[in-house]
Design a protein around this motif. Sequence first.
Motif, PDB file in Angstrom:
ATOM      1  N   ARG A  85      -4.884  -7.912  22.266  1.00  0.00           N
ATOM      2  CA  ARG A  85      -5.800  -6.615  22.431  1.00  0.00           C
ATOM      3  C   ARG A  85      -4.846  -5.522  21.698  1.00  0.00           C
ATOM      4  NH1 ARG A  85     -10.589  -6.123  24.731  1.00  0.00           N
ATOM      5  NH2 ARG A  85     -11.190  -3.899  25.446  1.00  0.00           N
ATOM      6  N   GLU A  86      -3.691  -5.370  22.070  1.00  0.00           N
ATOM      7  CA  GLU A  86      -3.000  -4.206  21.509  1.00  0.00           C
ATOM      8  C   GLU A  86      -2.022  -4.622  20.270  1.00  0.00           C
ATOM      9  OE1 GLU A  86      -1.161  -2.219  24.901  1.00  0.00           O
ATOM     10  OE2 GLU A  86      -2.959  -2.127  26.069  1.00  0.00           O
ATOM     11  N   VAL A  87      -2.160  -5.667  19.883  1.00  0.00           N
ATOM     12  CA  VAL A  87      -0.997  -6.239  18.846  1.00  0.00           C
ATOM     13  C   VAL A  87      -1.623  -7.011  17.548  1.00  0.00           C
ATOM     14  CG1 VAL A  87       1.069  -7.598  18.466  1.00  0.00           C
ATOM     15  CG2 VAL A  87       0.646  -6.275  20.612  1.00  0.00           C
ATOM     16  N   LEU A  88      -1.171  -6.402  16.295  1.00  0.00           N
ATOM     17  CA  LEU A  88      -1.663  -7.045  15.287  1.00  0.00           C
ATOM     18  C   LEU A  88      -0.437  -7.747  14.709  1.00  0.00           C
ATOM     19  CD1 LEU A  88      -3.866  -4.163  13.663  1.00  0.00           C
ATOM     20  CD2 LEU A  88      -4.462  -5.819  15.672  1.00  0.00           C
ATOM     21  N   LEU A  89      -0.649  -8.758  14.080  1.00  0.00           N
ATOM     22  CA  LEU A  89       0.309  -9.327  13.369  1.00  0.00           C
ATOM     23  C   LEU A  89       0.010  -9.465  11.799  1.00  0.00           C
ATOM     24  CD1 LEU A  89       1.739 -12.490  15.154  1.00  0.00           C
ATOM     25  CD2 LEU A  89       2.960 -10.065  14.559  1.00  0.00           C
ATOM     26  N   VAL A  90       0.807  -9.162  10.892  1.00  0.00           N
ATOM     27  CA  VAL A  90       0.665  -8.983   9.449  1.00  0.00           C
ATOM     28  C   VAL A  90       1.789  -9.782   8.628  1.00  0.00           C
ATOM     29  CG1 VAL A  90       0.050  -7.480   7.405  1.00  0.00           C
ATOM     30  CG2 VAL A  90      -0.572  -6.889   9.796  1.00  0.00           C
ATOM     31  N   THR A  91       1.354 -10.773   7.817  1.00  0.00           N
ATOM     32  CA  THR A  91       2.298 -11.130   6.643  1.00  0.00           C
ATOM     33  C   THR A  91       2.207 -10.753   5.411  1.00  0.00           C
ATOM     34  OG1 THR A  91       1.077 -13.057   6.636  1.00  0.00           O
ATOM     35  CG2 THR A  91       2.932 -13.116   8.198  1.00  0.00           C
ATOM     36  N   THR A  92       3.153 -10.367   4.719  1.00  0.00           N
ATOM     37  CA  THR A  92       2.903  -9.684   3.480  1.00  0.00           C
ATOM     38  C   THR A  92       4.190 -10.096   2.465  1.00  0.00           C
ATOM     39  OG1 THR A  92       2.737  -7.818   2.187  1.00  0.00           O
ATOM     40  CG2 THR A  92       3.782  -7.469   4.377  1.00  0.00           C
ATOM     41  N   PRO A  93       3.965 -10.216   1.284  1.00  0.00           N
ATOM     42  CA  PRO A  93       5.205 -10.361   0.474  1.00  0.00           C
ATOM     43  C   PRO A  93       5.843  -8.919  -0.182  1.00  0.00           C
ATOM     44  CG  PRO A  93       3.342 -11.048  -0.847  1.00  0.00           C
ATOM     45  CD  PRO A  93       2.745 -10.710   0.303  1.00  0.00           C
ATOM     46  N   SER A  94       4.953  -8.054  -0.030  1.00  0.00           N
ATOM     47  CA  SER A  94       5.328  -6.887  -0.610  1.00  0.00           C
ATOM     48  C   SER A  94       5.448  -5.644   0.196  1.00  0.00           C
ATOM     49  CB  SER A  94       4.248  -6.889  -2.022  1.00  0.00           C
ATOM     50  OG  SER A  94       3.125  -6.527  -1.573  1.00  0.00           O
ATOM     51  N   TRP A  95       4.439  -5.490   1.108  1.00  0.00           N
ATOM     52  CA  TRP A  95       4.382  -4.121   1.896  1.00  0.00           C
ATOM     53  C   TRP A  95       5.624  -4.110   2.902  1.00  0.00           C
ATOM     54  CZ3 TRP A  95      -0.867  -2.289   3.833  1.00  0.00           C
ATOM     55  CH2 TRP A  95      -2.040  -2.254   2.740  1.00  0.00           C
ATOM     56  N   ASN A  96       6.011  -2.954   3.146  1.00  0.00           N
ATOM     57  CA  ASN A  96       6.893  -2.494   4.221  1.00  0.00           C
ATOM     58  C   ASN A  96       6.286  -1.878   5.526  1.00  0.00           C
ATOM     59  OD1 ASN A  96       6.631   0.200   3.349  1.00  0.00           O
ATOM     60  ND2 ASN A  96       8.343   0.139   1.799  1.00  0.00           N
ATOM     61  N   THR A  97       7.316  -1.572   6.476  1.00  0.00           N
ATOM     62  CA  THR A  97       6.494  -0.778   7.577  1.00  0.00           C
ATOM     63  C   THR A  97       5.904   0.244   7.260  1.00  0.00           C
ATOM     64  OG1 THR A  97       8.775   0.085   8.071  1.00  0.00           O
ATOM     65  CG2 THR A  97       8.081  -1.953   9.064  1.00  0.00           C
ATOM     66  N   ALA A  98       6.397   1.330   6.406  1.00  0.00           N
ATOM     67  CA  ALA A  98       5.849   2.651   6.198  1.00  0.00           C
ATOM     68  C   ALA A  98       4.825   2.462   5.424  1.00  0.00           C
ATOM     69  CB  ALA A  98       7.061   3.501   5.230  1.00  0.00           C
ATOM     70  N   GLN A  99       4.438   1.518   4.565  1.00  0.00           N
ATOM     71  CA  GLN A  99       3.421   1.441   3.956  1.00  0.00           C
ATOM     72  C   GLN A  99       2.112   0.920   4.952  1.00  0.00           C
ATOM     73  OE1 GLN A  99       3.746  -1.378   0.580  1.00  0.00           O
ATOM     74  NE2 GLN A  99       1.803  -0.951  -0.305  1.00  0.00           N
TER      75      GLN A  99
END
Length: 279
Positions: free
Chosen positions: A247-261
């Motif tokens: 409910r409070e957590v999203l998981l994202v996978t990406t080859p190019s984004w960083n945490t700040a983005q």
Amino acid sequence: MRTYAKMKKQEAAAALQEFLEERPHAQENLTRYLAEHADDTVNLDGTVESLTPLWRWVKSVLTERTTETPEPDASTSPTWLRYGIGTEPTLSPESIAIIDGVISYLCRVLEQGAPKARWRVGYNRIKSYMWQNHPMLVHNSEEVPLADLVPGLARGQASGRLPSDDDKLARIAAAVIKRLNGTDEETVAEDEPLIEVEDLGEDALRGRELEVSLREDIAHEYSREVDRLVKTLAKEDGITTAFREDREVLLVTTPSWNTAQLQEWVTRYIDENIHNLNR
């Protein structure tokens, strides 16, 4: 085994009744276990405040399932697990039993705190509604999926990926009682961030894994908007997958984004699409 989402009306009503019939026995088991293993700081007196020492103790005894753990008989699992995700991915059988008891006690606390609320089957005409056919405690337009508030916290705690404060469950309960009683939303501490993004490292096939933790008022009060956020994010260039792990957590996978983005994107989306937040 049918999941909540695939149930017909009569099946959902029967599942709700089954959930409610399970509650006394599950709390009796918790009370018995506490008497044998907990100290006298844990007292199930029905108050919101009692949830803090209870959750502190629960955190200390939660364990993960192991590769040696035999597959449980689905027919003996509590309804929130059996009709929900089906197979428990993280918690040991002993921990499932403890959490089942905590759910029962939380139900008791909230029923006492919001005496006008009633149980019913979750329903929305939108077919993708996350809580369709789940047991819901309801008053007026507010409805809360009580059985789903605790397992996610427990999984995050047992795995060490998302530890929670001792008063986390108490704060959630206080906010839910205010909602169900029709009072103002819980005032969120000024120093609690809107979101937090953590880098979980690289996945060999999909790229970097990033975890987004949402402030609890967003996750609980604006759940549908969060679902839309996830669907929109998944379509962004550079995002491989985006889904709601809890409910409070999203998981994202990406080859190019960083945490700040990712933090900037999610913050901007919330600012533009979710209004009247306590900032």
